[in-house]
Design a protein around this motif. Sequence first.
Motif, PDB file in Angstrom:
ATOM      1  N   PRO A  18       0.954  -1.014   0.015  1.00 17.54           N
ATOM      2  CA  PRO A  18      -0.076   0.000   0.142  1.00 17.54           C
ATOM      3  C   PRO A  18       1.042   1.215   0.098  1.00 17.54           C
ATOM      4  CG  PRO A  18      -0.051  -0.867   2.325  1.00 17.54           C
ATOM      5  CD  PRO A  18       0.453  -2.039   1.296  1.00 17.54           C
ATOM      6  N   GLN A  19       1.926   1.134   0.526  1.00 20.95           N
ATOM      7  CA  GLN A  19       2.904   2.320   0.328  1.00 20.95           C
ATOM      8  C   GLN A  19       3.255   2.788  -0.862  1.00 20.95           C
ATOM      9  OE1 GLN A  19       3.569  -0.576   1.135  1.00 20.95           O
ATOM     10  NE2 GLN A  19       5.905  -1.172   1.086  1.00 20.95           N
ATOM     11  N   HIS A  20       3.203   1.970  -1.836  1.00 21.24           N
ATOM     12  CA  HIS A  20       3.597   2.528  -3.177  1.00 21.24           C
ATOM     13  C   HIS A  20       2.118   2.514  -4.214  1.00 21.24           C
ATOM     14  CE1 HIS A  20       7.787   2.152  -2.384  1.00 21.24           C
ATOM     15  NE2 HIS A  20       7.807   0.805  -1.927  1.00 21.24           N
ATOM     16  N   ALA A  21       1.156   2.641  -3.466  1.00 13.93           N
ATOM     17  CA  ALA A  21      -0.256   2.648  -4.150  1.00 13.93           C
ATOM     18  C   ALA A  21      -0.464   3.929  -5.001  1.00 13.93           C
ATOM     19  CB  ALA A  21      -1.447   2.718  -3.273  1.00 13.93           C
ATOM     20  N   ASN A  22       0.045   5.034  -4.652  1.00 10.90           N
ATOM     21  CA  ASN A  22      -0.004   6.383  -5.287  1.00 10.90           C
ATOM     22  C   ASN A  22       1.017   6.202  -6.566  1.00 10.90           C
ATOM     23  OD1 ASN A  22      -1.912   7.621  -3.581  1.00 10.90           O
ATOM     24  ND2 ASN A  22      -0.224   8.606  -2.552  1.00 10.90           N
ATOM     25  N   TRP A  23       2.222   5.828  -6.331  1.00  9.80           N
ATOM     26  CA  TRP A  23       3.015   5.751  -7.516  1.00  9.80           C
ATOM     27  C   TRP A  23       2.353   4.715  -8.735  1.00  9.80           C
ATOM     28  CZ3 TRP A  23       5.403   1.264  -9.600  1.00  9.80           C
ATOM     29  CH2 TRP A  23       6.310   1.445 -10.520  1.00  9.80           C
ATOM     30  N   LEU A  24       1.758   3.623  -8.132  1.00 10.38           N
ATOM     31  CA  LEU A  24       1.267   2.675  -9.193  1.00 10.38           C
ATOM     32  C   LEU A  24       0.274   3.333  -9.972  1.00 10.38           C
ATOM     33  CD1 LEU A  24       1.073  -0.312 -10.110  1.00 10.38           C
ATOM     34  CD2 LEU A  24      -0.540  -0.637  -8.310  1.00 10.38           C
ATOM     35  N   GLN A  26      -0.488   6.484 -10.321  1.00 12.47           N
ATOM     36  CA  GLN A  26      -0.187   7.778 -11.297  1.00 12.47           C
ATOM     37  C   GLN A  26       0.643   7.141 -12.539  1.00 12.47           C
ATOM     38  OE1 GLN A  26       2.213  10.216  -8.626  1.00 12.47           O
ATOM     39  NE2 GLN A  26       0.473  11.096  -7.629  1.00 12.47           N
ATOM     40  N   SER A  27       1.382   5.913 -12.362  1.00 12.41           N
ATOM     41  CA  SER A  27       2.091   5.432 -13.530  1.00 12.41           C
ATOM     42  C   SER A  27       0.961   4.852 -14.269  1.00 12.41           C
ATOM     43  CB  SER A  27       2.936   4.270 -12.975  1.00 12.41           C
ATOM     44  OG  SER A  27       3.989   4.961 -12.084  1.00 12.41           O
ATOM     45  N   LEU A  28       0.193   4.045 -13.856  1.00  9.57           N
ATOM     46  CA  LEU A  28      -0.998   3.348 -14.869  1.00  9.57           C
ATOM     47  C   LEU A  28      -2.079   4.585 -15.610  1.00  9.57           C
ATOM     48  CD1 LEU A  28      -1.948   0.395 -12.703  1.00  9.57           C
ATOM     49  CD2 LEU A  28      -0.550   0.417 -14.580  1.00  9.57           C
ATOM     50  N   GLU A  29      -2.187   5.509 -14.640  1.00 13.07           N
ATOM     51  CA  GLU A  29      -2.983   6.587 -15.404  1.00 13.07           C
ATOM     52  C   GLU A  29      -2.152   6.992 -16.583  1.00 13.07           C
ATOM     53  OE1 GLU A  29      -3.647   9.524 -12.472  1.00 13.07           O
ATOM     54  OE2 GLU A  29      -5.573   8.260 -11.440  1.00 13.07           O
ATOM     55  N   GLY A  30      -1.000   7.416 -16.354  1.00  9.07           N
ATOM     56  CA  GLY A  30      -0.094   7.893 -17.696  1.00  9.07           C
ATOM     57  C   GLY A  30      -0.124   7.160 -18.887  1.00  9.07           C
ATOM     58  N   LEU A  31       0.197   5.482 -18.392  1.00 13.81           N
ATOM     59  CA  LEU A  31       0.106   4.340 -19.496  1.00 13.81           C
ATOM     60  C   LEU A  31      -1.553   4.468 -20.073  1.00 13.81           C
ATOM     61  CD1 LEU A  31       2.088   2.126 -17.792  1.00 13.81           C
ATOM     62  CD2 LEU A  31       2.766   3.521 -19.627  1.00 13.81           C
ATOM     63  N   ALA A  32      -2.384   4.722 -19.439  1.00 14.17           N
ATOM     64  CA  ALA A  32      -3.716   4.510 -19.901  1.00 14.17           C
ATOM     65  C   ALA A  32      -4.120   5.624 -20.834  1.00 14.17           C
ATOM     66  CB  ALA A  32      -4.723   4.378 -18.723  1.00 14.17           C
ATOM     67  N   ALA A  84       2.327  -6.666 -11.682  1.00 11.90           N
ATOM     68  CA  ALA A  84       2.531  -5.278 -11.925  1.00 11.90           C
ATOM     69  C   ALA A  84       2.787  -4.975 -13.515  1.00 11.90           C
ATOM     70  CB  ALA A  84       3.561  -4.565 -11.199  1.00 11.90           C
ATOM     71  N   ARG A  85       3.934  -5.963 -13.895  1.00 10.02           N
ATOM     72  CA  ARG A  85       4.230  -5.826 -15.374  1.00 10.02           C
ATOM     73  C   ARG A  85       2.962  -6.237 -16.364  1.00 10.02           C
ATOM     74  NH1 ARG A  85      10.033  -8.218 -13.688  1.00 10.02           N
ATOM     75  NH2 ARG A  85      11.394  -6.352 -14.090  1.00 10.02           N
ATOM     76  N   VAL A  86       2.362  -7.012 -16.007  1.00  6.39           N
ATOM     77  CA  VAL A  86       1.199  -7.595 -16.837  1.00  6.39           C
ATOM     78  C   VAL A  86       0.359  -6.742 -16.514  1.00  6.39           C
ATOM     79  CG1 VAL A  86      -0.496  -9.320 -16.913  1.00  6.39           C
ATOM     80  CG2 VAL A  86       1.746 -10.118 -16.288  1.00  6.39           C
ATOM     81  N   LEU A  87      -0.019  -6.094 -15.537  1.00  8.12           N
ATOM     82  CA  LEU A  87      -1.256  -5.061 -15.329  1.00  8.12           C
ATOM     83  C   LEU A  87      -0.737  -3.806 -16.042  1.00  8.12           C
ATOM     84  CD1 LEU A  87      -3.410  -3.671 -13.966  1.00  8.12           C
ATOM     85  CD2 LEU A  87      -1.997  -3.236 -11.960  1.00  8.12           C
ATOM     86  N   ALA A  88       0.515  -3.238 -16.343  1.00  2.00           N
ATOM     87  CA  ALA A  88       1.018  -2.337 -17.139  1.00  2.00           C
ATOM     88  C   ALA A  88       0.618  -2.601 -18.765  1.00  2.00           C
ATOM     89  CB  ALA A  88       2.359  -2.140 -16.710  1.00  2.00           C
ATOM     90  N   LEU A  89       0.740  -3.767 -19.020  1.00  2.00           N
ATOM     91  CA  LEU A  89       0.885  -4.224 -20.624  1.00  2.00           C
ATOM     92  C   LEU A  89      -0.949  -4.104 -20.621  1.00  2.00           C
ATOM     93  CD1 LEU A  89       3.556  -5.375 -20.512  1.00  2.00           C
ATOM     94  CD2 LEU A  89       2.684  -7.225 -21.863  1.00  2.00           C
ATOM     95  N   LEU A  90      -1.608  -4.743 -19.709  1.00  2.00           N
ATOM     96  CA  LEU A  90      -3.299  -4.631 -19.891  1.00  2.00           C
ATOM     97  C   LEU A  90      -3.830  -3.141 -20.112  1.00  2.00           C
ATOM     98  CD1 LEU A  90      -4.372  -7.565 -17.581  1.00  2.00           C
ATOM     99  CD2 LEU A  90      -3.919  -7.367 -19.827  1.00  2.00           C
ATOM    100  N   THR A  91      -2.980  -2.327 -19.171  1.00  2.00           N
ATOM    101  CA  THR A  91      -3.603  -0.651 -19.068  1.00  2.00           C
ATOM    102  C   THR A  91      -3.176  -0.077 -20.314  1.00  2.00           C
ATOM    103  OG1 THR A  91      -3.431  -1.191 -16.778  1.00  2.00           O
ATOM    104  CG2 THR A  91      -3.442   1.197 -17.585  1.00  2.00           C
ATOM    105  N   ALA A  92      -1.722  -0.171 -20.747  1.00  2.00           N
ATOM    106  CA  ALA A  92      -1.193   0.674 -21.538  1.00  2.00           C
ATOM    107  C   ALA A  92      -1.931   0.799 -22.990  1.00  2.00           C
ATOM    108  CB  ALA A  92       0.235   0.467 -21.889  1.00  2.00           C
ATOM    109  N   THR A  93      -2.249   2.164 -23.413  1.00  2.00           N
ATOM    110  CA  THR A  93      -2.755   2.389 -24.667  1.00  2.00           C
ATOM    111  C   THR A  93      -1.819   3.006 -25.722  1.00  2.00           C
ATOM    112  OG1 THR A  93      -3.516   4.472 -24.040  1.00  2.00           O
ATOM    113  CG2 THR A  93      -5.105   2.661 -23.702  1.00  2.00           C
ATOM    114  N   SER A  94      -2.100   2.399 -27.101  1.00  2.00           N
ATOM    115  CA  SER A  94      -1.092   2.905 -27.995  1.00  2.00           C
ATOM    116  C   SER A  94      -1.635   2.711 -29.466  1.00  2.00           C
ATOM    117  CB  SER A  94       0.175   2.003 -27.975  1.00  2.00           C
ATOM    118  OG  SER A  94       0.952   2.173 -28.921  1.00  2.00           O
TER     119      SER A  94
END
Length: 247
Positions: A18-24, A26-32, A84-94
Amino acid sequence: MTETAARLLSNWIVAQVPQHANWLRQSLEGLAQGAPDRDLYIFLGLAPRKLGKADLVLNAADLANANAARAGWSPSGWSVDGAARVLALLTATSNRPFAERFKDLRRTSDVAEMIALYRGLPLYPEPEALDFEVGEGLRSNIRAVFEAIAHHNPFPQDHFDDHRWNHMILKALFVGSELSPILGLRERANPELARILVDYAEERWAAGRAVTEELWIPVRPFADDPAIRDKLADAIGKGHLTEEGLL
């Protein structure tokens, strides 16, 4: 399905770190929002340092939810950074096709990243477009990479034709990988595979080597096939195999 899987992954990761929830978040929002591929690569590289490499802690309800989101999907044994890596691939748009991005990632990934990439196969869009990249993973000399595709992964059962399926089973034997974690081992049994496995067993016996009992799982449905029956009877007669072993 993908949105549900992504939501599950996000919840599990945040609950564990949970201590890294904000980083996660914010990062995913940018990728999305269509961040450049460079940002995705940076996230994949930072994930183990930010989130750690501990096993993802899941209970029975979590695993049931995973299976409900995607039949056969079991993230048991995944790591937090891998999830988290799989989550990033599912979230990132391109604007680029998913398969192109996956190909680039596979080419530049280290072993841990590659394992995560292949474990996510049942969750990705356009699975038919990943045929070549999956083939590359099956040809890997790194057993953990091969098992990321072969073990506890519904992708092969759902998408492989008999030729690729049979090749995967035979390679599992050659690299000393267990067969029982392969989903669909019984359901995808076929006559050609049964004949291949009996021939493999004969070669092992001729060299004075043992044969894993798991080998007979996809052979049993075809034990009465004329091309197989006589070989099995000969093996029983020579003491290589017992009738009970075929039950």
